[in-house]
Scaffold this motif. Structure first.
Motif, PDB file in Angstrom:
ATOM      1  N   MET A   1       1.189  -1.191  -0.003  1.00 27.23           N
ATOM      2  CA  MET A   1      -0.459   0.129   0.152  1.00 27.23           C
ATOM      3  C   MET A   1       1.015   1.590   0.566  1.00 27.23           C
ATOM      4  SD  MET A   1      -3.365   1.084   2.323  1.00 27.23           S
ATOM      5  CE  MET A   1      -3.067   2.188   3.750  1.00 27.23           C
ATOM      6  N   SER A   2       0.837   2.335  -0.936  1.00 27.83           N
ATOM      7  CA  SER A   2       1.267   3.571  -1.162  1.00 27.83           C
ATOM      8  C   SER A   2       0.528   4.311   0.164  1.00 27.83           C
ATOM      9  CB  SER A   2       1.420   4.177  -2.277  1.00 27.83           C
ATOM     10  OG  SER A   2       1.879   5.342  -2.419  1.00 27.83           O
ATOM     11  N   THR A   3       1.774   5.317   0.603  1.00 27.30           N
ATOM     12  CA  THR A   3       1.419   5.878   1.789  1.00 27.30           C
ATOM     13  C   THR A   3       0.930   7.017   0.743  1.00 27.30           C
ATOM     14  OG1 THR A   3       3.841   6.633   1.835  1.00 27.30           O
ATOM     15  CG2 THR A   3       3.369   4.948   3.628  1.00 27.30           C
ATOM     16  N   THR A   4       2.149   7.715  -0.084  1.00 26.39           N
ATOM     17  CA  THR A   4       1.385   9.177  -1.788  1.00 26.39           C
ATOM     18  C   THR A   4      -0.105   8.485  -1.916  1.00 26.39           C
ATOM     19  OG1 THR A   4       3.368   8.180  -2.545  1.00 26.39           O
ATOM     20  CG2 THR A   4       2.563   9.898  -3.530  1.00 26.39           C
ATOM     21  N   GLU A   5      -0.781   9.857  -1.642  1.00 28.10           N
ATOM     22  CA  GLU A   5      -2.171   9.708  -2.125  1.00 28.10           C
ATOM     23  C   GLU A   5      -2.470   9.950  -3.589  1.00 28.10           C
ATOM     24  OE1 GLU A   5      -5.462  12.526  -1.174  1.00 28.10           O
ATOM     25  OE2 GLU A   5      -4.446  11.646   0.910  1.00 28.10           O
ATOM     26  N   SER A   6      -2.972   9.132  -4.185  1.00 26.35           N
ATOM     27  CA  SER A   6      -2.973   9.618  -5.864  1.00 26.35           C
ATOM     28  C   SER A   6      -4.229  10.236  -5.947  1.00 26.35           C
ATOM     29  CB  SER A   6      -3.510   8.522  -6.642  1.00 26.35           C
ATOM     30  OG  SER A   6      -4.985   7.729  -6.534  1.00 26.35           O
ATOM     31  N   THR A   7      -3.686  11.343  -6.783  1.00 29.45           N
ATOM     32  CA  THR A   7      -3.871  12.968  -7.680  1.00 29.45           C
ATOM     33  C   THR A   7      -5.447  12.218  -8.785  1.00 29.45           C
ATOM     34  OG1 THR A   7      -2.195  13.254  -8.655  1.00 29.45           O
ATOM     35  CG2 THR A   7      -2.356  13.996  -6.904  1.00 29.45           C
ATOM     36  N   ASN A   8      -6.076  13.139  -8.738  1.00 31.00           N
ATOM     37  CA  ASN A   8      -6.880  12.793 -10.054  1.00 31.00           C
ATOM     38  C   ASN A   8      -6.218  13.805 -10.963  1.00 31.00           C
ATOM     39  OD1 ASN A   8      -9.004  12.627 -11.767  1.00 31.00           O
ATOM     40  ND2 ASN A   8     -10.731  12.235  -9.753  1.00 31.00           N
ATOM     41  N   VAL A   9      -6.408  13.366 -12.329  1.00 31.55           N
ATOM     42  CA  VAL A   9      -6.138  14.091 -13.256  1.00 31.55           C
ATOM     43  C   VAL A   9      -6.945  14.653 -14.366  1.00 31.55           C
ATOM     44  CG1 VAL A   9      -3.715  13.956 -12.736  1.00 31.55           C
ATOM     45  CG2 VAL A   9      -4.564  12.447 -14.831  1.00 31.55           C
ATOM     46  N   ASP A  10      -8.113  13.449 -13.982  1.00 30.64           N
ATOM     47  CA  ASP A  10      -9.271  13.557 -15.522  1.00 30.64           C
ATOM     48  C   ASP A  10      -9.633  15.175 -15.282  1.00 30.64           C
ATOM     49  OD1 ASP A  10      -8.764  11.211 -15.322  1.00 30.64           O
ATOM     50  OD2 ASP A  10     -10.962  10.363 -13.988  1.00 30.64           O
ATOM     51  N   GLY A  11      -9.863  15.745 -14.847  1.00 34.38           N
ATOM     52  CA  GLY A  11     -10.016  16.846 -14.563  1.00 34.38           C
ATOM     53  C   GLY A  11      -9.545  18.094 -15.539  1.00 34.38           C
ATOM     54  N   PRO A  12      -8.434  18.440 -15.213  1.00 35.72           N
ATOM     55  CA  PRO A  12      -7.262  18.602 -16.162  1.00 35.72           C
ATOM     56  C   PRO A  12      -6.976  18.167 -17.477  1.00 35.72           C
ATOM     57  CG  PRO A  12      -6.662  18.808 -14.114  1.00 35.72           C
ATOM     58  CD  PRO A  12      -7.583  18.098 -13.685  1.00 35.72           C
ATOM     59  N   ILE A  13      -7.452  16.833 -17.467  1.00 33.20           N
ATOM     60  CA  ILE A  13      -7.036  16.477 -18.947  1.00 33.20           C
ATOM     61  C   ILE A  13      -8.368  16.383 -19.654  1.00 33.20           C
ATOM     62  CG2 ILE A  13      -6.704  14.017 -20.234  1.00 33.20           C
ATOM     63  CD1 ILE A  13      -5.349  12.679 -17.943  1.00 33.20           C
ATOM     64  N   SER A  14      -9.621  16.367 -19.177  1.00 30.77           N
ATOM     65  CA  SER A  14     -10.478  16.841 -20.093  1.00 30.77           C
ATOM     66  C   SER A  14     -10.566  18.418 -20.730  1.00 30.77           C
ATOM     67  CB  SER A  14     -11.774  16.307 -19.385  1.00 30.77           C
ATOM     68  OG  SER A  14     -12.422  16.810 -18.346  1.00 30.77           O
ATOM     69  N   GLY A  15     -10.329  19.182 -19.601  1.00 31.05           N
ATOM     70  CA  GLY A  15     -10.066  20.305 -19.999  1.00 31.05           C
ATOM     71  C   GLY A  15      -9.177  20.653 -21.054  1.00 31.05           C
ATOM     72  N   CYS A  16      -8.022  20.048 -21.375  1.00 27.07           N
ATOM     73  CA  CYS A  16      -7.396  20.941 -22.859  1.00 27.07           C
ATOM     74  C   CYS A  16      -7.846  20.916 -23.372  1.00 27.07           C
ATOM     75  CB  CYS A  16      -6.094  19.002 -22.939  1.00 27.07           C
ATOM     76  SG  CYS A  16      -5.004  18.846 -21.255  1.00 27.07           S
ATOM     77  N   ARG A  17      -7.149  21.123 -24.790  1.00 24.80           N
ATOM     78  CA  ARG A  17      -7.132  21.824 -25.912  1.00 24.80           C
ATOM     79  C   ARG A  17      -6.307  22.608 -26.499  1.00 24.80           C
ATOM     80  NH1 ARG A  17      -7.715  25.124 -22.224  1.00 24.80           N
ATOM     81  NH2 ARG A  17      -6.803  27.603 -22.048  1.00 24.80           N
ATOM     82  N   PRO A  18      -6.570  22.547 -28.222  1.00 23.72           N
ATOM     83  CA  PRO A  18      -4.940  22.080 -28.987  1.00 23.72           C
ATOM     84  C   PRO A  18      -4.801  23.911 -28.707  1.00 23.72           C
ATOM     85  CG  PRO A  18      -7.125  21.935 -30.421  1.00 23.72           C
ATOM     86  CD  PRO A  18      -7.442  22.291 -29.173  1.00 23.72           C
ATOM     87  N   ALA A  19      -3.207  23.592 -29.059  1.00 26.17           N
ATOM     88  CA  ALA A  19      -3.088  25.068 -28.946  1.00 26.17           C
ATOM     89  C   ALA A  19      -1.691  25.119 -30.171  1.00 26.17           C
ATOM     90  CB  ALA A  19      -1.639  24.573 -27.632  1.00 26.17           C
ATOM     91  N   ASP A  20      -1.377  26.729 -30.276  1.00 27.10           N
ATOM     92  CA  ASP A  20      -0.926  26.376 -31.810  1.00 27.10           C
ATOM     93  C   ASP A  20       0.634  26.779 -30.829  1.00 27.10           C
ATOM     94  OD1 ASP A  20      -0.387  27.711 -33.846  1.00 27.10           O
ATOM     95  OD2 ASP A  20      -0.658  30.051 -33.497  1.00 27.10           O
ATOM     96  N   ILE A  21       0.995  26.091 -30.870  1.00 31.21           N
ATOM     97  CA  ILE A  21       2.524  25.190 -30.385  1.00 31.21           C
ATOM     98  C   ILE A  21       2.933  24.150 -31.621  1.00 31.21           C
ATOM     99  CG2 ILE A  21       3.944  23.767 -28.557  1.00 31.21           C
ATOM    100  CD1 ILE A  21       3.515  26.685 -27.017  1.00 31.21           C
ATOM    101  N   ASP A  22       4.099  23.322 -31.481  1.00 30.40           N
ATOM    102  CA  ASP A  22       4.632  22.596 -32.841  1.00 30.40           C
ATOM    103  C   ASP A  22       5.227  21.720 -31.696  1.00 30.40           C
ATOM    104  OD1 ASP A  22       3.407  23.275 -35.013  1.00 30.40           O
ATOM    105  OD2 ASP A  22       5.221  24.510 -35.555  1.00 30.40           O
ATOM    106  N   PRO A  23       5.532  20.651 -31.644  1.00 32.57           N
ATOM    107  CA  PRO A  23       5.934  19.338 -30.418  1.00 32.57           C
ATOM    108  C   PRO A  23       7.312  19.384 -31.389  1.00 32.57           C
ATOM    109  CG  PRO A  23       4.251  18.477 -31.120  1.00 32.57           C
ATOM    110  CD  PRO A  23       4.029  19.474 -31.985  1.00 32.57           C
ATOM    111  N   VAL A  24       8.487  19.227 -30.379  1.00 34.06           N
ATOM    112  CA  VAL A  24       9.355  18.787 -31.055  1.00 34.06           C
ATOM    113  C   VAL A  24      10.046  17.434 -30.152  1.00 34.06           C
ATOM    114  CG1 VAL A  24       9.440  20.604 -31.953  1.00 34.06           C
ATOM    115  CG2 VAL A  24      10.492  20.887 -30.332  1.00 34.06           C
ATOM    116  N   VAL A  25      10.969  16.845 -30.389  1.00 31.77           N
ATOM    117  CA  VAL A  25      11.857  16.198 -29.599  1.00 31.77           C
ATOM    118  C   VAL A  25      13.414  16.877 -29.841  1.00 31.77           C
ATOM    119  CG1 VAL A  25      13.237  13.849 -29.736  1.00 31.77           C
ATOM    120  CG2 VAL A  25      10.971  14.100 -30.666  1.00 31.77           C
ATOM    121  N   VAL A  26      14.364  17.009 -28.722  1.00 36.71           N
ATOM    122  CA  VAL A  26      15.161  17.818 -28.842  1.00 36.71           C
ATOM    123  C   VAL A  26      16.034  16.569 -28.587  1.00 36.71           C
ATOM    124  CG1 VAL A  26      16.274  19.231 -27.124  1.00 36.71           C
ATOM    125  CG2 VAL A  26      14.376  19.795 -27.665  1.00 36.71           C
TER     126      VAL A  26
END
Length: 133
Positions: A1-26
């Motif tokens: 059993m983990s002592t670290t409480e897991s966080t809920n990321v569903d809200g921020p993920i569902s609120g994501c939207r496209p951005a005018d930025i190009d992803p790159v591999v450095v």
């Protein structure tokens, strides 16, 4: 059993939207340094040009059957994990070219994977080298 409480990321993920930025591999080989000052300037310049680092790609070589050499390479890779996190890259891609002794390399890569997870970066290992585990 983990002592670290897991966080809920569903809200921020569902609120994501496209951005005018190009992803790159450095490419890690193109970095002059992994020092925060250099990475801060690079991050600002990438942002100014409309780029967002999605991944940092590096090559690893564990060709020596030597614990000290394996640790030195693992330390170098750990610097790249920190660099990926600093740049905001979600993934670090490590191409492992050569492995002399998989039994020595596997624990080092396992520890590196744990470190990457703590930094919020996904570790992806590729290559033709045989790694134990």
């Amino acid at each position: 059993m983990s002592t670290t409480e897991s966080t809920n990321v569903d809200g921020p993920i569902s609120g994501c939207r496209p951005a005018d930025i190009d992803p790159v591999v450095v490419d890690g080989a193109d970095l002059e340094s992994t020092a925060p000052e250099y990475l801060r300037d690079l991050k600002a310049e990438l942002s100014q040009r409309g780029y967002q680092p999605a991944a940092l790609a590096v090559t690893a070589c564990f060709a020596e059957d030597c614990s000290l050499a394996t640790q030195e390479e693992a330390d170098r890779l750990r610097g790249f994990v920190r660099a990926a996190a600093f740049l905001g890259a979600g993934r670090i891609e490590i191409a492992v070219d050569d492995v002399a002794e998989p039994a020595k390399v596997d624990p080092a890569l396992s520890a590196l994977s744990e470190r990457a997870a703590r930094e919020g970066v996904t570790l992806r290992i590729t290559g033709d080298a045989e790694i134990a585990g």
